[in-house]
Design a protein around this motif. Structure first.
Motif, PDB file in Angstrom:
ATOM      1  N   THR A  52       0.831  -1.210   0.000  1.00 22.79           N
ATOM      2  CA  THR A  52       0.000   0.000   0.000  1.00 22.79           C
ATOM      3  C   THR A  52       0.864   1.258   0.000  1.00 22.79           C
ATOM      4  N   ASP A  53       0.444   2.219  -0.806  1.00 21.49           N
ATOM      5  CA  ASP A  53       1.044   3.557  -0.789  1.00 21.49           C
ATOM      6  C   ASP A  53      -0.116   4.545  -0.828  1.00 21.49           C
ATOM      7  N   PHE A  54      -0.531   5.013   0.352  1.00 18.29           N
ATOM      8  CA  PHE A  54      -1.687   5.901   0.430  1.00 18.29           C
ATOM      9  C   PHE A  54      -1.499   7.149  -0.433  1.00 18.29           C
ATOM     10  N   ASP A  55      -0.308   7.716  -0.394  1.00 20.87           N
ATOM     11  CA  ASP A  55      -0.058   8.943  -1.154  1.00 20.87           C
ATOM     12  C   ASP A  55      -0.147   8.691  -2.657  1.00 20.87           C
ATOM     13  N   GLU A  56       0.408   7.568  -3.112  1.00 22.30           N
ATOM     14  CA  GLU A  56       0.349   7.268  -4.545  1.00 22.30           C
ATOM     15  C   GLU A  56      -1.089   6.989  -4.975  1.00 22.30           C
ATOM     16  N   ASP A  57      -1.862   6.313  -4.140  1.00 17.70           N
ATOM     17  CA  ASP A  57      -3.278   6.089  -4.455  1.00 17.70           C
ATOM     18  C   ASP A  57      -3.988   7.431  -4.656  1.00 17.70           C
ATOM     19  N   ALA A  58      -3.723   8.380  -3.754  1.00 16.37           N
ATOM     20  CA  ALA A  58      -4.347   9.700  -3.873  1.00 16.37           C
ATOM     21  C   ALA A  58      -3.893  10.405  -5.144  1.00 16.37           C
ATOM     22  N   ARG A  59      -2.611  10.249  -5.492  1.00 11.53           N
ATOM     23  CA  ARG A  59      -2.118  10.872  -6.727  1.00 11.53           C
ATOM     24  C   ARG A  59      -2.772  10.259  -7.961  1.00 11.53           C
TER      25      ARG A  59
END
Length: 236
Positions: A52-59
């Motif tokens: 999981t990469d929360f920041d990349e998901d948001a991007r």
């Protein structure tokens, strides 16, 4: 994957199926909307699963908003949807969250706290477990049932992907005041009802539909989404 024309609607999946396959009952919206069915970070049929990469998901959500879009999300996908709305409130016209796993907002409330206490030891030990061992224990703890055997390559990839998911209560979430938000839950699990009640306290509309953890697949869930996107009065 994109379908249709009109106002843009961005769909963000949860942990199981992804892309257009995660939203089988929403494809028909492409007749009225420009529908984009996203794949979160690490969800790819051809590549190895990734943590999981929360920041990349948001991007990923950010990159597909265009000039502005409605965002519809399920389960863990609600984390990316809310993070994108915080970053670009001018581009997110509305949020529709089905059974949102926004557990960092409710981390200290009873149902979420009990869920964390039950699962934190498993998350802490996941680096020492095989994918099959992790899935067996996760299903036992969450559902109280025996996990099905991993008989196909797709099953094994999904099990690996599940083991790599970060605890949702670690996501850096904030509320976007004034953003039109619909939360739809299945009424079967106190954890999601607790999140929905919290979001309703910040101004969201909360409705129940059938379908357990996938209320978007039920007739009532589909009707709620379509009415909300069309800015019509919502059925109770």
């Amino acid at each position: 994957m994109a379908f249709g024309s009109g106002e843009r609607v961005v769909f963000v999946h949860g942990t199981d199926s992804f892309g257009a396959a995660a939203w089988p009952h929403q494809h028909r919206l492409a007749g009225r909307f420009d529908c984009l069915f996203l794949r979160r970070h690490g969800f790819d049929l051809q590549a190895e699963p990734l943590p999981t990469d929360f920041d990349e998901d948001a991007r990923i959500v950010d990159r597909h908003l265009g000039a502005g879009a409605h965002v519809v999300a399920h389960a863990q996908g609600a984390v990316a949807a809310m993070m994108a709305a915080v970053e670009h409130p001018d581009k997110v016209h509305s949020l529709t969250l089905f059974e949102p796993a926004c557990l960092s907002l409710t981390a200290d409330l009873p149902a979420t706290r009990a869920y964390r206490q039950r699962l934190e030891p498993l998350f802490a030990a996941r680096g020492e477990l095989t994918d099959e061992e992790y899935q067996r224990e996760f299903v036992r703890l969450v559902v109280g049932a025996e996990a099905l055997p991993l008989t196909t390559a797709a099953d094994r990839a999904q099990a690996k992907r599940a083991r790599l998911q970060a605890p949702p209560w670690n996501a850096p979430l904030h509320i976007v005041p004034g953003l039109p938000t619909l939360v739809v839950t299945g009424g079967w699990e106190p954890l999601y009802e607790e999140v929905a009640h919290y979001l309703a306290g910040t101004g969201a509309i909360h409705r129940h539909a059938g379908g357990h953890h996938r209320p978007q697949d039920s007739d009532q869930g589909r009707a709620l989404l379509e009415a909300f996107l069309a800015r019509k009065a919502l059925p109770d």
